[in-house]
Write an enzyme that holds these catalytic residues in place. Structure first.
Site, PDB file in Angstrom:
ATOM      1  CD  GLU A  20      -7.109 -21.293  22.968  1.00 53.83           C
ATOM      2  OE1 GLU A  20      -6.420 -20.504  22.307  1.00 53.83           O
ATOM      3  OE2 GLU A  20      -6.957 -21.488  24.186  1.00 53.83           O
ATOM      4  CE  LYS A  72      -2.634 -18.356  23.023  1.00 56.35           C
ATOM      5  NZ  LYS A  72      -3.856 -19.147  23.249  1.00 56.35           N
ATOM      6  CG  ASP A  76      -2.347  -6.146   9.535  1.00 57.34           C
ATOM      7  OD1 ASP A  76      -1.949  -7.107  10.216  1.00 57.34           O
ATOM      8  OD2 ASP A  76      -1.653  -5.572   8.687  1.00 57.34           O
ATOM      9  CG  HIS A  82      -9.076 -25.058  27.754  1.00 60.93           C
ATOM     10  ND1 HIS A  82      -9.294 -24.026  26.873  1.00 60.93           N
ATOM     11  CD2 HIS A  82      -8.249 -25.928  27.128  1.00 60.93           C
ATOM     12  CE1 HIS A  82      -8.622 -24.261  25.757  1.00 60.93           C
ATOM     13  NE2 HIS A  82      -7.976 -25.419  25.897  1.00 60.93           N
TER      14      HIS A  82
HETATM   15  P1  NDP Z   1      -6.515   1.853   2.620  1.00 60.37           P
HETATM   16  O1  NDP Z   1      -5.304   1.951   1.781  1.00 60.37           O
HETATM   17  O2  NDP Z   1      -7.635   1.034   2.090  1.00 60.37           O
HETATM   18  O3  NDP Z   1      -6.979   3.334   2.934  1.00 60.37           O
HETATM   19  C1  NDP Z   1      -8.210   3.614   3.521  1.00 60.37           C
HETATM   20  C2  NDP Z   1      -9.090   4.287   2.508  1.00 60.37           C
HETATM   21  O4  NDP Z   1     -10.399   4.406   3.029  1.00 60.37           O
HETATM   22  C3  NDP Z   1      -8.604   5.691   2.243  1.00 60.37           C
HETATM   23  O5  NDP Z   1      -7.909   5.677   1.041  1.00 60.37           O
HETATM   24  C4  NDP Z   1      -9.864   6.520   2.114  1.00 60.37           C
HETATM   25  O6  NDP Z   1     -10.002   6.798   0.741  1.00 60.37           O
HETATM   26  C5  NDP Z   1     -11.011   5.573   2.494  1.00 60.37           C
HETATM   27  N1  NDP Z   1     -11.903   6.099   3.518  1.00 60.37           N
HETATM   28  C6  NDP Z   1     -13.255   6.139   3.408  1.00 60.37           C
HETATM   29  N2  NDP Z   1     -13.813   6.611   4.527  1.00 60.37           N
HETATM   30  C7  NDP Z   1     -12.807   6.918   5.381  1.00 60.37           C
HETATM   31  C8  NDP Z   1     -12.752   7.416   6.713  1.00 60.37           C
HETATM   32  N3  NDP Z   1     -13.858   7.722   7.387  1.00 60.37           N
HETATM   33  N4  NDP Z   1     -11.552   7.565   7.291  1.00 60.37           N
HETATM   34  C9  NDP Z   1     -10.408   7.242   6.642  1.00 60.37           C
HETATM   35  N5  NDP Z   1     -10.389   6.748   5.379  1.00 60.37           N
HETATM   36  C10 NDP Z   1     -11.586   6.579   4.740  1.00 60.37           C
HETATM   37  O7  NDP Z   1      -6.209   1.255   4.057  1.00 60.37           O
HETATM   38  P2  NDP Z   1      -5.220   1.718   5.181  1.00 60.37           P
HETATM   39  O8  NDP Z   1      -4.400   2.880   4.850  1.00 60.37           O
HETATM   40  O9  NDP Z   1      -6.033   1.782   6.412  1.00 60.37           O
HETATM   41  O10 NDP Z   1      -4.227   0.472   5.247  1.00 60.37           O
HETATM   42  C11 NDP Z   1      -4.631  -0.719   5.849  1.00 60.37           C
HETATM   43  C12 NDP Z   1      -4.075  -1.889   5.085  1.00 60.37           C
HETATM   44  O11 NDP Z   1      -2.667  -1.754   4.942  1.00 60.37           O
HETATM   45  C13 NDP Z   1      -4.306  -3.172   5.798  1.00 60.37           C
HETATM   46  O12 NDP Z   1      -4.797  -4.106   4.858  1.00 60.37           O
HETATM   47  C14 NDP Z   1      -2.903  -3.587   6.245  1.00 60.37           C
HETATM   48  O13 NDP Z   1      -2.808  -4.981   6.319  1.00 60.37           O
HETATM   49  C15 NDP Z   1      -2.040  -3.007   5.169  1.00 60.37           C
HETATM   50  N6  NDP Z   1      -0.632  -2.733   5.467  1.00 60.37           N
HETATM   51  C16 NDP Z   1      -0.080  -2.842   6.711  1.00 60.37           C
HETATM   52  C17 NDP Z   1       1.238  -2.520   6.953  1.00 60.37           C
HETATM   53  C18 NDP Z   1       1.759  -2.605   8.346  1.00 60.37           C
HETATM   54  O14 NDP Z   1       1.015  -2.871   9.259  1.00 60.37           O
HETATM   55  N7  NDP Z   1       3.045  -2.377   8.576  1.00 60.37           N
HETATM   56  C19 NDP Z   1       2.102  -2.077   5.862  1.00 60.37           C
HETATM   57  C20 NDP Z   1       1.414  -1.931   4.595  1.00 60.37           C
HETATM   58  C21 NDP Z   1       0.107  -2.260   4.415  1.00 60.37           C
HETATM   59  P3  NDP Z   1     -10.407   8.236   0.238  1.00 60.37           P
HETATM   60  O15 NDP Z   1      -9.823   9.225   1.180  1.00 60.37           O
HETATM   61  O16 NDP Z   1      -9.852   8.339  -1.123  1.00 60.37           O
HETATM   62  O17 NDP Z   1     -11.900   8.222   0.292  1.00 60.37           O
END
Ligand code: NDP
Length: 429
Positions: free
Chosen positions: A82, A269, A285, A383
């Protein structure tokens, strides 16, 4: 980054902007090479991200400039189709900058998980039993994701609610276990879902009920970020309107949105016009952020304005925006999408908490941009002038024709595709 004030950026060619940003070391030559390439997100990468891939879909990526937040400068990447949004955000950021900039704060990044239990023989007893086991359940949640604890996060709290306890329908009676976990720098959906699924069998056993849903809530009411600005009326003055008139117009516009869901929806919005592009550019997301923001705007039972605008005792305009902000700097597609990675580098944030604060700030700026225009010249003047280039392209204009036709549309005050088509035909003759 030394400053996000880059005078004349708007008038540069894309190539000039690329050279400038490379010379400012905002990105390297190599990064610029793929940012400006024909296929910045390779189809092969895309094919590993989602299902049934047939290509990629691109959006313009612009930079919101002039943002001074808690004394730090930010150039903010915005992916949006936009026109006028990036210009308006940068304009307001410059104005607020002259008044000292934005101040922000944020809670810990505590996300919410929900577990639905039905068919408990006694819901009240089941509630008490779960609450008594709170510490053990939090420990079990942390055992399901031990790496969070090592990062200083993890499950921190648990609550239980009974929904429709008096209902005669067994389908509507349920126990809802809410657990809260600090997901550190990750948005946390997968983390929370993993924890929820691991708790489900334990909760079934404790309650003698059956667990159906076990999933993240997209309304993370304990994961909030807040932005604030204070602007003296002099800074709001525009052609034909005194600063006090603009300030009062903004406050009247806010009060309208605060009292009327039909207006609040459009008002909000406009706020999301600023928020979504940054959420998208940083690989987050945006459906989750949108859902949380609108749930928060309806938290008192009526859908209302997300922002609050008022006048302080010195006559300054004061704006505030607080929203749940489920964004991360790691996880999901953030480290997979090459442009999202670059967007994080440009933004230069150290944590998800900092990113959340930048995002609410741009939402507040965008809201002021819209209210200021509405309270003065109206939204269409600025706009439509910016929209005129898209109108010219939609009518078939290419190359140098785009500027010429867009200029004629503005001069003749007829920014419509039909008119642009006539001008394209005229040009071709
Ligand atoms: P991930 O599953 O990728 O988990 C984040 C990973 O990052 C962890 O497993 C952790 O792995 C690693 N990590 C590394 N550094 C850090 C840090 N400093 N802090 C935290 N984690 C760290 O992603 P999310 O759990 O965030 O999930 C987000 C995704 O889920 C998005 O793509 C979303 O679209 C999707 N989603 C959304 C839903 C909803 O909104 N209702 C439902 C289901 C999915 P480790 O600890 O092993 O190093």
């Amino acid at each position: 980054m030394e400053t996000s004030r880059i005078p004349g950026f708007y008038n540069m060619t894309v190539e000039e902007r690329r050279h400038l940003l490379t010379s400012m070391e905002i990105f390297t030559d190599e990064e610029a090479e793929y940012l400006f390439s024909k296929e910045p997100l390779a189809t092969e990468t895309a094919d590993n991200m989602i299902e049934n891939v047939i290509g990629t879909f691109q959006l313009p990526l612009g930079l919101g400039l002039n943002f001074l937040i808690n004394g730090k400068d930010y150039c903010i990447p915005m992916a949006i189709e936009e026109p006028s949004v990036v210009a308006s955000a940068s304009h307001i950021a410059k104005l607020v900058r002259s008044a000292g900039g934005f101040t922000t704060s944020a809670t810990d990044r505590v996300m919410t998980g929900q577990i639905q239990v039905v068919g408990c023989p006694n819901f009240s007893e089941a509630k008490e039993i779960v609450l008594k086991q709170k510490e053990a359940l939090l420990e079990a949640a942390n055992n399901a994701y031990p790496s969070l604890l090592n990062r200083g996060g993890g499950a921190v709290d648990l609550e239980v609610r009974i929904l429709n306890g008096e209902s005669r329908s067994k389908y509507s009676q349920m126990l809802i276990v809410h657990f809260y976990a600090n997901t550190c720098d990750a948005m946390g959906a997968n983390i929370i879902n993993t924890m929820a699924e691991s708790l489900a069998p334990v909760i079934e056993e404790l309650t003698n009920g059956k667990v159906y849903l076990r999933i993240l809530s997209n309304y993370p009411e304990r994961c909030l970020a807040k932005a604030r600005c204070v602007i003296p009326p002099e800074a709001l003055q525009t052609d034909g309107f005194s600063g006090e008139e603009v300030r009062d117009g903004v406050i009247h516009a806010y009060e309208f949105a605060a009292s009327d869901p039909y207006r609040a929806c459009t008002h909000n919005k406009g706020i999301m016009n600023g928020i979504d592009p940054v959420v998208i550019a940083t690989g987050n997301d945006w459906r989750a952020v949108e859902a949380g923001a609108h749930a928060h705007a309806a938290r008192h039972g009526m859908y209302t304005s997300m922002t609050v605008w008022s006048k302080d005792e010195h006559g300054n305009l004061v704006g505030e925006l607080e929203l749940p902000m489920s964004v991360g700097t790691v996880g999901g597609s953030i480290r997979v999408h090459p442009i999202a990675k670059l967007a994080h580098k440009i933004l230069n944030v150290d944590s998800a908490q900092e990113l959340a604060q930048v995002i609410v700030t741009i939402g507040l700026a965008q809201n002021l941009g819209a209210l200021k225009a509405l309270a003065t010249d109206g939204i269409q003047k600025g706009h439509m002038a910016l929209h005129s280039r898209s109108v010219a392209i939609a009518a078939g204009a290419t190359g140098e024709m785009i500027d010429m036709i867009s200029q004629r549309l503005i001069e003749e005050k007829e920014i419509r595709v039909g008119k642009a088509k006539e001008l394209v035909e005229e040009y071709k003759k």
